[in-house]
Write an enzyme that holds these catalytic residues in place. Sequence first.
Site, PDB file in Angstrom:
ATOM      1  N   GLN A 115      -0.411   2.204  -5.785  1.00  0.00           N
ATOM      2  CA  GLN A 115      -1.843   2.473  -5.585  1.00  0.00           C
ATOM      3  C   GLN A 115      -2.691   2.051  -6.785  1.00  0.00           C
ATOM      4  O   GLN A 115      -3.774   1.512  -6.625  1.00  0.00           O
ATOM      5  CB  GLN A 115      -2.031   3.960  -5.330  1.00  0.00           C
ATOM      6  N   SER A 164      -8.394  -2.209  -2.753  1.00  0.00           N
ATOM      7  CA  SER A 164      -9.073  -0.906  -2.699  1.00  0.00           C
ATOM      8  C   SER A 164     -10.101  -0.763  -3.814  1.00  0.00           C
ATOM      9  O   SER A 164     -11.218  -0.287  -3.574  1.00  0.00           O
ATOM     10  CB  SER A 164      -8.060   0.237  -2.808  1.00  0.00           C
ATOM     11  N   ARG A 172       0.856  -1.194   0.000  1.00  0.00           N
ATOM     12  CA  ARG A 172       0.000   0.000   0.000  1.00  0.00           C
ATOM     13  C   ARG A 172       0.887   1.237   0.000  1.00  0.00           C
ATOM     14  O   ARG A 172       0.981   1.965   0.984  1.00  0.00           O
ATOM     15  CB  ARG A 172      -0.930  -0.061   1.181  1.00  0.00           C
ATOM     16  N   ASP A 197      -3.763  -1.608  -6.752  1.00  0.00           N
ATOM     17  CA  ASP A 197      -4.338  -2.082  -5.496  1.00  0.00           C
ATOM     18  C   ASP A 197      -5.772  -2.602  -5.696  1.00  0.00           C
ATOM     19  O   ASP A 197      -6.740  -1.848  -5.629  1.00  0.00           O
ATOM     20  CB  ASP A 197      -4.306  -0.926  -4.487  1.00  0.00           C
ATOM     21  N   TYR A 218      -3.153  -0.817   7.810  1.00  0.00           N
ATOM     22  CA  TYR A 218      -4.175  -1.744   8.313  1.00  0.00           C
ATOM     23  C   TYR A 218      -4.322  -1.613   9.820  1.00  0.00           C
ATOM     24  O   TYR A 218      -3.370  -1.269  10.518  1.00  0.00           O
ATOM     25  CB  TYR A 218      -3.801  -3.186   7.980  1.00  0.00           C
TER      26      TYR A 218
HETATM   27  P1  NAD Z   1      -9.457  -3.348   5.857  1.00  0.00           P
HETATM   28  O1  NAD Z   1     -10.402  -3.856   4.821  1.00  0.00           O
HETATM   29  O2  NAD Z   1      -8.330  -4.212   6.302  1.00  0.00           O
HETATM   30  O3  NAD Z   1     -10.323  -2.965   7.166  1.00  0.00           O
HETATM   31  C1  NAD Z   1     -11.455  -2.121   7.091  1.00  0.00           C
HETATM   32  C2  NAD Z   1     -11.488  -1.219   8.284  1.00  0.00           C
HETATM   33  O4  NAD Z   1     -11.821  -1.951   9.462  1.00  0.00           O
HETATM   34  C3  NAD Z   1     -10.175  -0.515   8.587  1.00  0.00           C
HETATM   35  O5  NAD Z   1     -10.358   0.877   8.512  1.00  0.00           O
HETATM   36  C4  NAD Z   1      -9.841  -0.968  10.012  1.00  0.00           C
HETATM   37  O6  NAD Z   1      -9.201   0.039  10.769  1.00  0.00           O
HETATM   38  C5  NAD Z   1     -11.208  -1.286  10.553  1.00  0.00           C
HETATM   39  N1  NAD Z   1     -11.265  -2.130  11.762  1.00  0.00           N
HETATM   40  C6  NAD Z   1     -10.519  -3.205  12.121  1.00  0.00           C
HETATM   41  N2  NAD Z   1     -10.901  -3.686  13.329  1.00  0.00           N
HETATM   42  C7  NAD Z   1     -11.918  -2.878  13.745  1.00  0.00           C
HETATM   43  C8  NAD Z   1     -12.738  -2.847  14.904  1.00  0.00           C
HETATM   44  N3  NAD Z   1     -12.587  -3.722  15.904  1.00  0.00           N
HETATM   45  N4  NAD Z   1     -13.672  -1.871  14.989  1.00  0.00           N
HETATM   46  C9  NAD Z   1     -13.842  -0.950  14.006  1.00  0.00           C
HETATM   47  N5  NAD Z   1     -13.102  -0.942  12.893  1.00  0.00           N
HETATM   48  C10 NAD Z   1     -12.152  -1.883  12.756  1.00  0.00           C
HETATM   49  O7  NAD Z   1      -8.876  -1.936   5.468  1.00  0.00           O
HETATM   50  P2  NAD Z   1      -8.742  -1.251   4.042  1.00  0.00           P
HETATM   51  O8  NAD Z   1     -10.026  -0.662   3.666  1.00  0.00           O
HETATM   52  O9  NAD Z   1      -8.170  -2.241   3.086  1.00  0.00           O
HETATM   53  O10 NAD Z   1      -7.670  -0.099   4.256  1.00  0.00           O
HETATM   54  C11 NAD Z   1      -7.256   0.403   5.499  1.00  0.00           C
HETATM   55  C12 NAD Z   1      -6.601   1.749   5.255  1.00  0.00           C
HETATM   56  O11 NAD Z   1      -5.434   1.604   4.461  1.00  0.00           O
HETATM   57  C13 NAD Z   1      -7.486   2.718   4.485  1.00  0.00           C
HETATM   58  O12 NAD Z   1      -8.268   3.507   5.297  1.00  0.00           O
HETATM   59  C14 NAD Z   1      -6.505   3.572   3.728  1.00  0.00           C
HETATM   60  O13 NAD Z   1      -6.275   4.794   4.351  1.00  0.00           O
HETATM   61  C15 NAD Z   1      -5.241   2.788   3.738  1.00  0.00           C
HETATM   62  N6  NAD Z   1      -4.878   2.514   2.344  1.00  0.00           N
HETATM   63  C16 NAD Z   1      -3.744   3.078   1.848  1.00  0.00           C
HETATM   64  C17 NAD Z   1      -3.396   2.863   0.527  1.00  0.00           C
HETATM   65  C18 NAD Z   1      -2.158   3.467  -0.042  1.00  0.00           C
HETATM   66  O14 NAD Z   1      -1.506   4.218   0.626  1.00  0.00           O
HETATM   67  N7  NAD Z   1      -1.809   3.158  -1.257  1.00  0.00           N
HETATM   68  C19 NAD Z   1      -4.196   2.067  -0.289  1.00  0.00           C
HETATM   69  C20 NAD Z   1      -5.352   1.517   0.246  1.00  0.00           C
HETATM   70  C21 NAD Z   1      -5.687   1.751   1.572  1.00  0.00           C
END
Ligand code: NAD
Length: 377
Positions: A127, A133, A122, A130, A228
Site C-alpha cells: 500500500q 492511489s 494492491r 501505491d 478493480y
Molecule cells: P480505478 O481508478 O480503476 O476506477 C475508479 C472507479 O471507477 C472504481 O471504483 C470502479 O469501480 C469505478 N467504475 C468502473 N466502471 C464504472 C462504471 N461503469 N460506472 C461507475 N463506476 C465505475 O480504481 P481505483 O481508485 O484505483 O481503486 C479501486 C479500488 O481498489 C478502491 O476503491 C480501493 O478500495 C481498492 N484499493 C485497494 C488498495 C489496497 O488494498 N492496497 C489500494 C488502492 C485501492
Amino acid sequence: MKISIPSETHPGENRAPITPDSAAKLVKLGAQVEVQAGLGLGAGFSDDAYIKAGATITTDRKALIGSGDIVLRLRKPPVEEISWLKSGAIHASLLDPFNEKELVQKFADCGVSAISMEFIPRTTRAQKMDVLSSQANLGGYEAVILAARYSNKIFPMMTTAAGTILPSKVFIIGVGVAGLQAIATAKRLGAKVTAYDTRPVVEEQVKSLGAQFLKIDIGETGQTKDGYAKALTEEQIQKQRDAMKKTCADSDVVISAAQVFGRKAPILVTAEMLNAMKPGSVVVDLAVDTGGNVEGVKYNEVTDRNGVKIIGIANLPGRVPLHASQVYAANLVALVEEFWDKKEKTFVLKLDDEIIKGCLVTHGGKIVNEKLLPKPN
Ligand code: NAD
C-alpha cells in the site's frame, strides 16, 4: 549503489519523482544519490535543498541516466533515453505498459530491469508504494476545487439576511480512490453529494462519508482480486446511463472518475445527458487521461456545450505538484527500502517476491510480467 533521478520531460509536468526529504532517506540508506539540476523547481524544491539532503547535482542528463544502478522517474521515459541506461540497471516509473509495447520491448532489449509503478500489487504490504492511489487521491481533491472554480454557484448552504442559498448538488460517478476523495472534499465544502459505482462494496463507503448512494440495478458486476471494477457489457452500460440521466440533470456538478484497469475508460455521460443538464453546470472528467467518461470531452481543455462547462484538464495531481511529489516520492522510497539490503547497501531484486513479481515488467533481456505475456489458450 548509485541512484539517478533525471528531470521530467513531459510538457507542463511540474511534479518531481524525488523530493529533498525523500532524497535524504535514500542517502541515509547508504546510496549515492544524484539528481538533474532543476529537478524539483516546478514543485517548489531548489537544487540547494537536494544538496543539503546529501545528493549531488548534475547538468549532464545522459551521463546521469547512464551511470545509475537505479534510475527513478515519475512518467515513462522518452524511448530514445532507454538505450542510455546501463545493462543490468533497475528503472522504476509509471510506464503505461499495456499501451507502450515498443517501450517495454526496448527495456528488455537493453537488458534493463524495468518496474512499472502501475503494477504495484494492491496488497496491504504494498500500500505504501501505491502511486495510483497517492496520485488519484489528490486528483479527486483537485477535481472538486476546479468544479467549484468553474461553477456559477457556491457549494455550501448559507442562511443570510438576503435569503437562503441552497447547497450545490454534486454527483460523483466512479468511487475509487479519486471518487472517495472527491466526495470528502465536496462534503467539506458543504455540497449535497450523491455517488454511484458498479462495485457493490462501495455503497457502504459512500454512506460513511455522509453522501447518498444512487442505486442502479444492472445485474452482475463485482470486482477483481485487486479491487478493480470488471468491464460491463454494452447493455449494462446503457442501463446505467438511463438511470444516471435524471441525477445528472438535477446536479450542478458532475465529477466522473470511472475507470477499468488497463482499458479505455467507459463513456458514461453521453451527449443526451449533457443536453439534459442546466446551463451553468459543470462536468469534470477525471478519466480524461484514459480516454474520458464524458462524450465529446476535449483532452486538456475546458469546453462550453450550451452553457455546460466540460472540464477535460489532464493530470490533475500535477496541479498540486508539491504534495503530489511528496507522496509519489514516499511511494518510491518505500519500494527501495523494502528491498534494500542494509549490510550490503544494495537493492536486491527478489524475483520470487509477490511485489516484484507484480510490478517487474522486463528482466534479463526479456518481458517477464504475466500481465503482458500472451495468454495460454
Ligand atoms: P480505478 O481508478 O480503476 O476506477 C475508479 C472507479 O471507477 C472504481 O471504483 C470502479 O469501480 C469505478 N467504475 C468502473 N466502471 C464504472 C462504471 N461503469 N460506472 C461507475 N463506476 C465505475 O480504481 P481505483 O481508485 O484505483 O481503486 C479501486 C479500488 O481498489 C478502491 O476503491 C480501493 O478500495 C481498492 N484499493 C485497494 C488498495 C489496497 O488494498 N492496497 C489500494 C488502492 C485501492
